[in-house]
Design a protein around this motif. Structure first.
Motif, PDB file in Angstrom:
ATOM      1  N   GLU A   3       0.811  -1.213   0.000  1.00 47.88           N
ATOM      2  CA  GLU A   3       0.000   0.000   0.000  1.00 47.88           C
ATOM      3  C   GLU A   3       0.846   1.266   0.000  1.00 47.88           C
ATOM      4  O   GLU A   3       0.422   2.300  -0.506  1.00 47.88           O
ATOM      5  CB  GLU A   3      -0.943   0.006   1.207  1.00 47.88           C
ATOM      6  CG  GLU A   3      -2.002  -1.095   1.147  1.00 47.88           C
ATOM      7  CD  GLU A   3      -3.012  -0.968   2.269  1.00 47.88           C
ATOM      8  OE1 GLU A   3      -2.882  -0.041   3.092  1.00 47.88           O
ATOM      9  OE2 GLU A   3      -3.933  -1.808   2.318  1.00 47.88           O
ATOM     10  N   THR A   4       2.041   1.183   0.582  1.00 53.08           N
ATOM     11  CA  THR A   4       2.922   2.352   0.640  1.00 53.08           C
ATOM     12  C   THR A   4       4.352   1.942   0.332  1.00 53.08           C
ATOM     13  O   THR A   4       4.849   0.964   0.890  1.00 53.08           O
ATOM     14  CB  THR A   4       2.881   3.012   2.037  1.00 53.08           C
ATOM     15  OG1 THR A   4       1.538   3.355   2.365  1.00 53.08           O
ATOM     16  CG2 THR A   4       3.739   4.268   2.058  1.00 53.08           C
ATOM     17  N   VAL A   5       4.980   2.699  -0.558  1.00 53.60           N
ATOM     18  CA  VAL A   5       6.404   2.545  -0.828  1.00 53.60           C
ATOM     19  C   VAL A   5       7.069   3.869  -0.472  1.00 53.60           C
ATOM     20  O   VAL A   5       6.697   4.918  -1.006  1.00 53.60           O
ATOM     21  CB  VAL A   5       6.692   2.204  -2.302  1.00 53.60           C
ATOM     22  CG1 VAL A   5       8.200   2.124  -2.540  1.00 53.60           C
ATOM     23  CG2 VAL A   5       6.017   0.898  -2.700  1.00 53.60           C
ATOM     24  N   THR A   6       8.023   3.814   0.431  1.00 51.97           N
ATOM     25  CA  THR A   6       8.783   5.008   0.789  1.00 51.97           C
ATOM     26  C   THR A   6      10.188   4.870   0.226  1.00 51.97           C
ATOM     27  O   THR A   6      10.913   3.940   0.580  1.00 51.97           O
ATOM     28  CB  THR A   6       8.857   5.197   2.317  1.00 51.97           C
ATOM     29  OG1 THR A   6       7.518   5.339   2.831  1.00 51.97           O
ATOM     30  CG2 THR A   6       9.641   6.451   2.664  1.00 51.97           C
ATOM     31  N   LEU A   7      10.537   5.775  -0.667  1.00 50.39           N
ATOM     32  CA  LEU A   7      11.850   5.773  -1.302  1.00 50.39           C
ATOM     33  C   LEU A   7      12.691   6.890  -0.686  1.00 50.39           C
ATOM     34  O   LEU A   7      12.238   8.035  -0.594  1.00 50.39           O
ATOM     35  CB  LEU A   7      11.702   5.988  -2.811  1.00 50.39           C
ATOM     36  CG  LEU A   7      12.983   6.005  -3.646  1.00 50.39           C
ATOM     37  CD1 LEU A   7      13.676   4.656  -3.612  1.00 50.39           C
ATOM     38  CD2 LEU A   7      12.661   6.399  -5.095  1.00 50.39           C
ATOM     39  N   TYR A   8      13.898   6.550  -0.273  1.00 50.58           N
ATOM     40  CA  TYR A   8      14.779   7.504   0.406  1.00 50.58           C
ATOM     41  C   TYR A   8      15.880   7.962  -0.539  1.00 50.58           C
ATOM     42  O   TYR A   8      16.515   7.144  -1.209  1.00 50.58           O
ATOM     43  CB  TYR A   8      15.389   6.867   1.650  1.00 50.58           C
ATOM     44  CG  TYR A   8      14.369   6.519   2.707  1.00 50.58           C
ATOM     45  CD1 TYR A   8      14.088   7.390   3.755  1.00 50.58           C
ATOM     46  CD2 TYR A   8      13.681   5.307   2.645  1.00 50.58           C
ATOM     47  CE1 TYR A   8      13.143   7.064   4.725  1.00 50.58           C
ATOM     48  CE2 TYR A   8      12.735   4.971   3.608  1.00 50.58           C
ATOM     49  CZ  TYR A   8      12.474   5.859   4.650  1.00 50.58           C
ATOM     50  OH  TYR A   8      11.530   5.528   5.602  1.00 50.58           O
TER      51      TYR A   8
END
Length: 260
Positions: A3-8
């Protein structure tokens, strides 16, 4: 379900996390997850989720020898180096880290509220990471380490897949004459074959497939594609990376149905 992808972000302008995120949103929309998969971009993981133990954890993850499984040097001077590298990433380099150990350290740094299985974190790292090969008793540099968080190593993109043999010979010859590595333009002009080198302007484009591999693995449980030339493949040589990440078609027939 993701549901959520956090890219740093990585601390280098040649790896554009915003562009990678835009491309990833488009691919997930084609896969039928556009309404549910929220792709967000944050600053460098090591800045956002800094915990006191990280310098020592990095020191403990240092690979000491290409042929020794044991890792780690937590002497005070090494820990101090890691503290400085966290504050000034441009001063880091020349060290290989156990990718699985780094992954555990970064997982421990994630707040409890951001650890659900439907939330994948993908860190673009400024560190070279590797995994131990039981089959040949040595460490191997990797571009990515799948899992939570997934690690995508920017220097690994240049260093992990093997370049043509002529590249290493030319680099050694230039070092003997000038005492330094030759510029990228010299290597590209004098060495046959296709490969990426540090700060390559094609870095962002090439990293897109490695970030998608992390998301695809979380979505499906499938690690890498066996088809050469597919963005989801894991070539061990630089010409294979160029073919898979920088040439059309982007995907094999099977994965083109999902992401193409």
């Amino acid at each position: 379900m993701v549901e959520t992808v956090t890219l740093y972000r990585a601390p280098t302008p040649v790896a554009d996390a915003g562009e990678i995120a835009d491309w990833l949103r488009d691919r997930l929309a084609r896969a039928g997850e556009g309404a549910d998969a929220d792709v967000e971009v944050r600053d460098r993981f090591l800045d956002v989720h800094r915990i006191e133990e990280l310098p020592e954890r990095f020191a403990d993850a240092r690979v000491l020898s290409p042929y020794e499984r044991e890792t780690g040097n937590t002497m005070l001077g090494i820990v101090r180096y890691e503290e400085r590298a966290l504050e000034n990433p441009e001063r880091a380099g020349g060290v290989l880290y156990d990718g699985v150990a780094v992954q555990r350290a970064l997982n421990a740094a994630l707040p409890e509220s951001e650890r659900p299985l439907d939330h994948l974190h993908v860190a673009l790292l400024d560190r070279a990471v590797g995994t131990w090969g039981d089959h040949d008793g040595r460490w191997h540099k990797r571009v990515n380490v799948l899992g939570q968080p997934a690690l995508v190593s920017v220097p690994g993109l240049y260093e992990a897949p093997a370049k043509p043999e002529a590249y290493y010979k030319e680099k050694q010859k230039h070092a003997l004459v000038s005492g330094d590595a030759p510029p990228r333009e010299v290597l590209e002009n004098e060495v046959e074959g296709e490969f990426l080198v540090a700060d390559d302007p094609r870095t962002t484009e090439a990293l897109k497939g490695y970030v998608l591999q992390a998301v695809h693995c979380r979505r499906t449980g499938e690690a890498f594609c066996e088809a050469a030339g597919c963005r989801l493949s894991n070539p061990h040589r630089q010409p294979g990376v160029v073919e898979a990440q920088l040439r059309d078609p982007e995907f094999c027939d099977e994965h083109d149905e999902t992401y193409g």
